[in-house]
Write a protein that holds these residues in place. Structure first.
Motif, PDB file in Angstrom:
ATOM      1  N   ARG A   1       0.801  -1.225   0.000  1.00 30.19           N
ATOM      2  CA  ARG A   1       0.000   0.000   0.000  1.00 30.19           C
ATOM      3  C   ARG A   1       0.832   1.272   0.000  1.00 30.19           C
ATOM      4  O   ARG A   1       0.283   2.362  -0.153  1.00 30.19           O
ATOM      5  CB  ARG A   1      -0.925   0.000   1.220  1.00 30.19           C
ATOM      6  N   ASP A   2       2.135   1.163   0.182  1.00 31.68           N
ATOM      7  CA  ASP A   2       2.976   2.355   0.291  1.00 31.68           C
ATOM      8  C   ASP A   2       2.876   3.263  -0.935  1.00 31.68           C
ATOM      9  O   ASP A   2       2.788   4.483  -0.819  1.00 31.68           O
ATOM     10  CB  ASP A   2       4.447   1.967   0.528  1.00 31.68           C
ATOM     11  N   ARG A   3       2.890   2.662  -2.132  1.00 28.92           N
ATOM     12  CA  ARG A   3       2.833   3.476  -3.355  1.00 28.92           C
ATOM     13  C   ARG A   3       1.514   4.233  -3.429  1.00 28.92           C
ATOM     14  O   ARG A   3       1.488   5.422  -3.779  1.00 28.92           O
ATOM     15  CB  ARG A   3       3.004   2.593  -4.582  1.00 28.92           C
ATOM     16  N   ALA A   4       0.404   3.542  -3.083  1.00 29.41           N
ATOM     17  CA  ALA A   4      -0.910   4.190  -3.120  1.00 29.41           C
ATOM     18  C   ALA A   4      -0.992   5.321  -2.098  1.00 29.41           C
ATOM     19  O   ALA A   4      -1.518   6.403  -2.383  1.00 29.41           O
ATOM     20  CB  ALA A   4      -2.011   3.162  -2.851  1.00 29.41           C
ATOM     21  N   LEU A   5      -0.449   5.091  -0.896  1.00 28.53           N
ATOM     22  CA  LEU A   5      -0.472   6.112   0.151  1.00 28.53           C
ATOM     23  C   LEU A   5       0.358   7.332  -0.241  1.00 28.53           C
ATOM     24  O   LEU A   5      -0.040   8.474   0.009  1.00 28.53           O
ATOM     25  CB  LEU A   5       0.034   5.531   1.475  1.00 28.53           C
ATOM     26  N   LYS A   6       1.507   7.090  -0.846  1.00 30.39           N
ATOM     27  CA  LYS A   6       2.345   8.211  -1.288  1.00 30.39           C
ATOM     28  C   LYS A   6       1.663   8.995  -2.408  1.00 30.39           C
ATOM     29  O   LYS A   6       1.771  10.224  -2.471  1.00 30.39           O
ATOM     30  CB  LYS A   6       3.709   7.689  -1.748  1.00 30.39           C
ATOM     31  N   THR A   7       0.952   8.272  -3.288  1.00 31.39           N
ATOM     32  CA  THR A   7       0.216   8.953  -4.353  1.00 31.39           C
ATOM     33  C   THR A   7      -0.895   9.822  -3.777  1.00 31.39           C
ATOM     34  O   THR A   7      -1.087  10.967  -4.191  1.00 31.39           O
ATOM     35  CB  THR A   7      -0.389   7.923  -5.329  1.00 31.39           C
ATOM     36  N   ILE A   8      -1.628   9.277  -2.799  1.00 31.94           N
ATOM     37  CA  ILE A   8      -2.694  10.037  -2.141  1.00 31.94           C
ATOM     38  C   ILE A   8      -2.115  11.272  -1.454  1.00 31.94           C
ATOM     39  O   ILE A   8      -2.681  12.371  -1.533  1.00 31.94           O
ATOM     40  CB  ILE A   8      -3.445   9.162  -1.114  1.00 31.94           C
ATOM     41  N   ALA A   9      -0.976  11.098  -0.778  1.00 32.36           N
ATOM     42  CA  ALA A   9      -0.317  12.220  -0.092  1.00 32.36           C
ATOM     43  C   ALA A   9       0.066  13.305  -1.087  1.00 32.36           C
ATOM     44  O   ALA A   9      -0.150  14.499  -0.843  1.00 32.36           O
ATOM     45  CB  ALA A   9       0.917  11.722   0.659  1.00 32.36           C
ATOM     46  N   ASN A  10       0.628  12.907  -2.234  1.00 28.66           N
ATOM     47  CA  ASN A  10       1.036  13.874  -3.259  1.00 28.66           C
ATOM     48  C   ASN A  10      -0.169  14.612  -3.849  1.00 28.66           C
ATOM     49  O   ASN A  10      -0.125  15.830  -4.052  1.00 28.66           O
ATOM     50  CB  ASN A  10       1.803  13.172  -4.377  1.00 28.66           C
ATOM     51  N   VAL A  11      -1.250  13.867  -4.104  1.00 27.07           N
ATOM     52  CA  VAL A  11      -2.451  14.472  -4.684  1.00 27.07           C
ATOM     53  C   VAL A  11      -3.090  15.443  -3.702  1.00 27.07           C
ATOM     54  O   VAL A  11      -3.489  16.565  -4.068  1.00 27.07           O
ATOM     55  CB  VAL A  11      -3.460  13.385  -5.108  1.00 27.07           C
ATOM     56  N   LEU A  12      -3.191  15.028  -2.430  1.00 29.62           N
ATOM     57  CA  LEU A  12      -3.760  15.900  -1.401  1.00 29.62           C
ATOM     58  C   LEU A  12      -2.945  17.184  -1.262  1.00 29.62           C
ATOM     59  O   LEU A  12      -3.504  18.286  -1.203  1.00 29.62           O
ATOM     60  CB  LEU A  12      -3.795  15.166  -0.054  1.00 29.62           C
ATOM     61  N   ALA A  13      -1.628  17.029  -1.203  1.00 27.01           N
ATOM     62  CA  ALA A  13      -0.748  18.193  -1.064  1.00 27.01           C
ATOM     63  C   ALA A  13      -0.913  19.143  -2.243  1.00 27.01           C
ATOM     64  O   ALA A  13      -1.011  20.363  -2.061  1.00 27.01           O
ATOM     65  CB  ALA A  13       0.707  17.741  -0.941  1.00 27.01           C
ATOM     66  N   LEU A  14      -0.974  18.583  -3.448  1.00 28.30           N
ATOM     67  CA  LEU A  14      -1.100  19.403  -4.653  1.00 28.30           C
ATOM     68  C   LEU A  14      -2.446  20.122  -4.706  1.00 28.30           C
ATOM     69  O   LEU A  14      -2.518  21.330  -4.979  1.00 28.30           O
ATOM     70  CB  LEU A  14      -0.923  18.528  -5.896  1.00 28.30           C
ATOM     71  N   LEU A  15      -3.540  19.385  -4.431  1.00 30.44           N
ATOM     72  CA  LEU A  15      -4.872  19.973  -4.499  1.00 30.44           C
ATOM     73  C   LEU A  15      -5.064  21.066  -3.450  1.00 30.44           C
ATOM     74  O   LEU A  15      -5.615  22.138  -3.741  1.00 30.44           O
ATOM     75  CB  LEU A  15      -5.934  18.886  -4.321  1.00 30.44           C
ATOM     76  N   LEU A  16      -4.606  20.799  -2.217  1.00 27.37           N
ATOM     77  CA  LEU A  16      -4.778  21.787  -1.154  1.00 27.37           C
ATOM     78  C   LEU A  16      -3.935  23.031  -1.415  1.00 27.37           C
ATOM     79  O   LEU A  16      -4.405  24.155  -1.236  1.00 27.37           O
ATOM     80  CB  LEU A  16      -4.418  21.171   0.200  1.00 27.37           C
ATOM     81  N   THR A  17      -2.698  22.829  -1.855  1.00 32.26           N
ATOM     82  CA  THR A  17      -1.840  23.976  -2.158  1.00 32.26           C
ATOM     83  C   THR A  17      -2.435  24.813  -3.276  1.00 32.26           C
ATOM     84  O   THR A  17      -2.552  26.041  -3.165  1.00 32.26           O
ATOM     85  CB  THR A  17      -0.426  23.505  -2.551  1.00 32.26           C
ATOM     86  N   ALA A  18      -2.838  24.154  -4.359  1.00 29.86           N
ATOM     87  CA  ALA A  18      -3.417  24.863  -5.497  1.00 29.86           C
ATOM     88  C   ALA A  18      -4.736  25.531  -5.132  1.00 29.86           C
ATOM     89  O   ALA A  18      -5.012  26.678  -5.534  1.00 29.86           O
ATOM     90  CB  ALA A  18      -3.625  23.898  -6.666  1.00 29.86           C
TER      91      ALA A  18
END
Length: 223
Positions: free
Chosen positions: A191-208
């Motif tokens: 699950r690590d890859r999926a969790l890192k992807t979710i973290a990246n998407v969340l960070a990008l969406l919230l920042t933007a």
């Protein structure tokens, strides 16, 4: 038992993870609310008024809002305290710096502490600017959040402070979400890859999403 859990590093990491997720949920809701500014002053001001009347008539005016504020203050205090104490333990356990940095340590990982400090200072400034109006530019208007937001982002320093803080927030979430998942036992090799992807998407969406507000004011889309 509670004291024993808190005194342990695992307990502090758990408190840090849970409080971080509480703040993350708030940030998602806060970002969505902020984007209502693109629908005009009436829509945005109505949303701000609604926040103060949630739960009526069972809850009195602003009681729900103050309840949310109390939960957030507790979450921020718990997060900051556990982070500081874990940092002090890490320094005591390893007084000399590593000769070589850990492989795979991302920029976000190495700047978590500074990011936390930047965000802590920003929270104070943000409250003094748009909640109390103490440091607000252009004359703070109680009950007119749309105009207050436009005033803030009509100044170069208001934009700089906000955008720098949101970039720090993105880096903090990028590492913090994945770290919280590991602490709470959600992580695994599969699950690590999926969790890192979710973290990246969340960070990008919230920042933007958050930066979209000052950008809207700077470009004249919001005025």
């Amino acid at each position: 038992m509670a004291r024993t859990v808190w005194d342990s590093s695992v307990g502090k990491k758990t408190v840090m993870a849970v409080s971080g997720l509480i703040m993350l949920l708030y940030l998602v809701a806060h970002m969505i609310g902020n984007l209502k500014i693109y629908f005009g002053a009436g829509e945005f001001n109505h949303y701000a008024h609604w926040l103060r009347t949630v739960g009526e008539p069972f809850m009195h005016y602003e009681w729900t809002l103050w309840l949310v504020r109390v939960v957030l203050v507790v979450a921020v205090a718990a997060h900051a305290t556990s982070a500081y104490q874990l940092s002090r333990r890490d320094i005591k356990a390893r007084p000399a710096k590593y000769v070589h940095r850990k492989r795979g340590a991302s920029y976000a990982t190495r700047t978590m502490r500074w990011g936390g400090i930047i965000l802590g200072l920003f929270i104070v400034w943000h409250l003094l600017d748009l909640t109390t109006g103490t440091v607000h530019s252009g004359g703070f208007q109680e009950g007119h959040p749309y105009q207050n937001v436009v005033d803030t982002f009509s100044t170069w320093y208001g934009n700089v402070v906000y955008i720098v803080a949101m970039l720090a927030l993105g880096l903090h979430i990028r590492h913090g979400f994945w770290s919280a998942a590991q602490t709470l036992g959600a992580g695994s090799r599969t699950r690590d890859r999926a969790l890192k992807t979710i973290a990246n998407v969340l960070a990008l969406l919230l920042t933007a999403g958050f930066i979209a507000v000052p950008v809207g004011v700077m470009t004249g889309v919001v005025s």
